[in-house]
Design a protein around this motif. Structure first.
Motif, PDB file in Angstrom:
ATOM      1  N   LEU A 100       0.838  -1.195   0.000  1.00 25.85           N
ATOM      2  CA  LEU A 100       0.000   0.000   0.000  1.00 25.85           C
ATOM      3  C   LEU A 100       0.877   1.250   0.000  1.00 25.85           C
ATOM      4  O   LEU A 100       0.597   2.225  -0.717  1.00 25.85           O
ATOM      5  N   GLY A 101       1.951   1.246   0.797  1.00 24.61           N
ATOM      6  CA  GLY A 101       2.871   2.383   0.836  1.00 24.61           C
ATOM      7  C   GLY A 101       3.515   2.632  -0.514  1.00 24.61           C
ATOM      8  O   GLY A 101       3.646   3.789  -0.947  1.00 24.61           O
ATOM      9  N   VAL A 102       3.920   1.573  -1.198  1.00 25.89           N
ATOM     10  CA  VAL A 102       4.524   1.718  -2.533  1.00 25.89           C
ATOM     11  C   VAL A 102       3.511   2.312  -3.498  1.00 25.89           C
ATOM     12  O   VAL A 102       3.831   3.215  -4.288  1.00 25.89           O
ATOM     13  N   SER A 103       2.274   1.845  -3.431  1.00 26.29           N
ATOM     14  CA  SER A 103       1.220   2.362  -4.302  1.00 26.29           C
ATOM     15  C   SER A 103       0.983   3.858  -4.041  1.00 26.29           C
ATOM     16  O   SER A 103       0.860   4.650  -4.981  1.00 26.29           O
ATOM     17  N   ILE A 104       0.935   4.244  -2.779  1.00 28.21           N
ATOM     18  CA  ILE A 104       0.722   5.661  -2.421  1.00 28.21           C
ATOM     19  C   ILE A 104       1.889   6.510  -2.925  1.00 28.21           C
ATOM     20  O   ILE A 104       1.686   7.597  -3.488  1.00 28.21           O
ATOM     21  N   LEU A 105       3.116   6.010  -2.764  1.00 25.07           N
ATOM     22  CA  LEU A 105       4.277   6.769  -3.248  1.00 25.07           C
ATOM     23  C   LEU A 105       4.247   6.922  -4.768  1.00 25.07           C
ATOM     24  O   LEU A 105       4.623   7.973  -5.301  1.00 25.07           O
ATOM     25  N   LEU A 151       1.685   9.621  -5.505  1.00 25.21           N
ATOM     26  CA  LEU A 151       2.250  10.928  -5.172  1.00 25.21           C
ATOM     27  C   LEU A 151       3.266  11.378  -6.217  1.00 25.21           C
ATOM     28  O   LEU A 151       3.327  12.559  -6.584  1.00 25.21           O
ATOM     29  N   HIS A 152       4.055  10.443  -6.726  1.00 21.50           N
ATOM     30  CA  HIS A 152       5.024  10.773  -7.770  1.00 21.50           C
ATOM     31  C   HIS A 152       4.302  11.258  -9.033  1.00 21.50           C
ATOM     32  O   HIS A 152       4.711  12.266  -9.642  1.00 21.50           O
ATOM     33  N   GLN A 153       3.236  10.552  -9.419  1.00 15.03           N
ATOM     34  CA  GLN A 153       2.472  10.968 -10.601  1.00 15.03           C
ATOM     35  C   GLN A 153       1.851  12.343 -10.386  1.00 15.03           C
ATOM     36  O   GLN A 153       1.854  13.191 -11.285  1.00 15.03           O
ATOM     37  N   GLN A 154       1.320  12.577  -9.190  1.00 13.84           N
ATOM     38  CA  GLN A 154       0.727  13.885  -8.901  1.00 13.84           C
ATOM     39  C   GLN A 154       1.788  14.980  -8.942  1.00 13.84           C
ATOM     40  O   GLN A 154       1.533  16.086  -9.442  1.00 13.84           O
ATOM     41  N   ARG A 155       2.978  14.671  -8.433  1.00 10.94           N
ATOM     42  CA  ARG A 155       4.064  15.654  -8.458  1.00 10.94           C
ATOM     43  C   ARG A 155       4.436  15.983  -9.891  1.00 10.94           C
ATOM     44  O   ARG A 155       4.646  17.152 -10.247  1.00 10.94           O
ATOM     45  N   GLN A 156       4.518  14.946 -10.727  1.00 13.45           N
ATOM     46  CA  GLN A 156       4.847  15.174 -12.137  1.00 13.45           C
ATOM     47  C   GLN A 156       3.777  16.037 -12.807  1.00 13.45           C
ATOM     48  O   GLN A 156       4.097  16.947 -13.590  1.00 13.45           O
TER      49      GLN A 156
END
Length: 153
Positions: A96-101, A104-109
């Motif tokens: 779940l943590g990997v999925s959230i990260l 978040l990476h996609q949102q940051r991009q």
């Protein structure tokens, strides 16, 4: 028998007395063997009694140890099950943590791309002003902001 053999004739008397001595010797041997076996049997009986009482003690100790061993094994199995469940929960949490990260990476991009787009939109009117000499920045910016940075087709 000894008295009777002595009162007989000398030739018969010698033979009977020899047999009598042999019989007495055999009798004494048998008596001593009987005593030895009787004492061995009594020793064996005493030994068996001791062993039986010792075996009873050993059996109760063994049963007690077996019970404790069974309880310890059960506790060990329960602990192993709890560890397996904890490991499963840990792996699910990590996933779940990997999925959230990743999200978040996609949102940051996306935010960085949007920031670059806005920055370019703000520079366009300024450049137009430098090229044409007139400033149409406000209207152009409004139009571009409404379209979200998309070009006309």
């Amino acid at each position: 028998m000894d008295l009777e053999a002595r009162s007989l004739q000398p030739n018969v008397k010698a033979v009977l007395l020899a047999k009598l001595r042999e019989y007495k010797s055999d009798l004494n041997n048998l008596k001593s063997e009987h005593k030895r076996l009787a004492s061995a049997n009594s020793n064996q009986a005493a030994r068996d009694d001791l062993l039986e009482s010792g075996m009873a003690d050993a059996m109760s100790v063994s049963a007690n140890q077996r019970g404790r061993l069974m309880m310890s094994t059960e506790r060990l199995n329960e602990s192993s099950d709890r560890i397996k469940e904890s490991r499963k929960t840990m792996l699910e949490t990590e996933e779940l943590g990997v999925s959230i990260l990743q999200d978040l990476h996609q949102q940051r991009q996306s935010l960085l791309h949007a920031n670059d787009t806005v920055f370019l939109l703000l520079k366009v009117p300024y450049r137009l002003h430098l090229l044409t000499g007139k400033f149409e920045g406000k209207d152009e910016r409004k139009r571009l902001m409404r379209k979200g940075g998309r070009k006309n087709k």
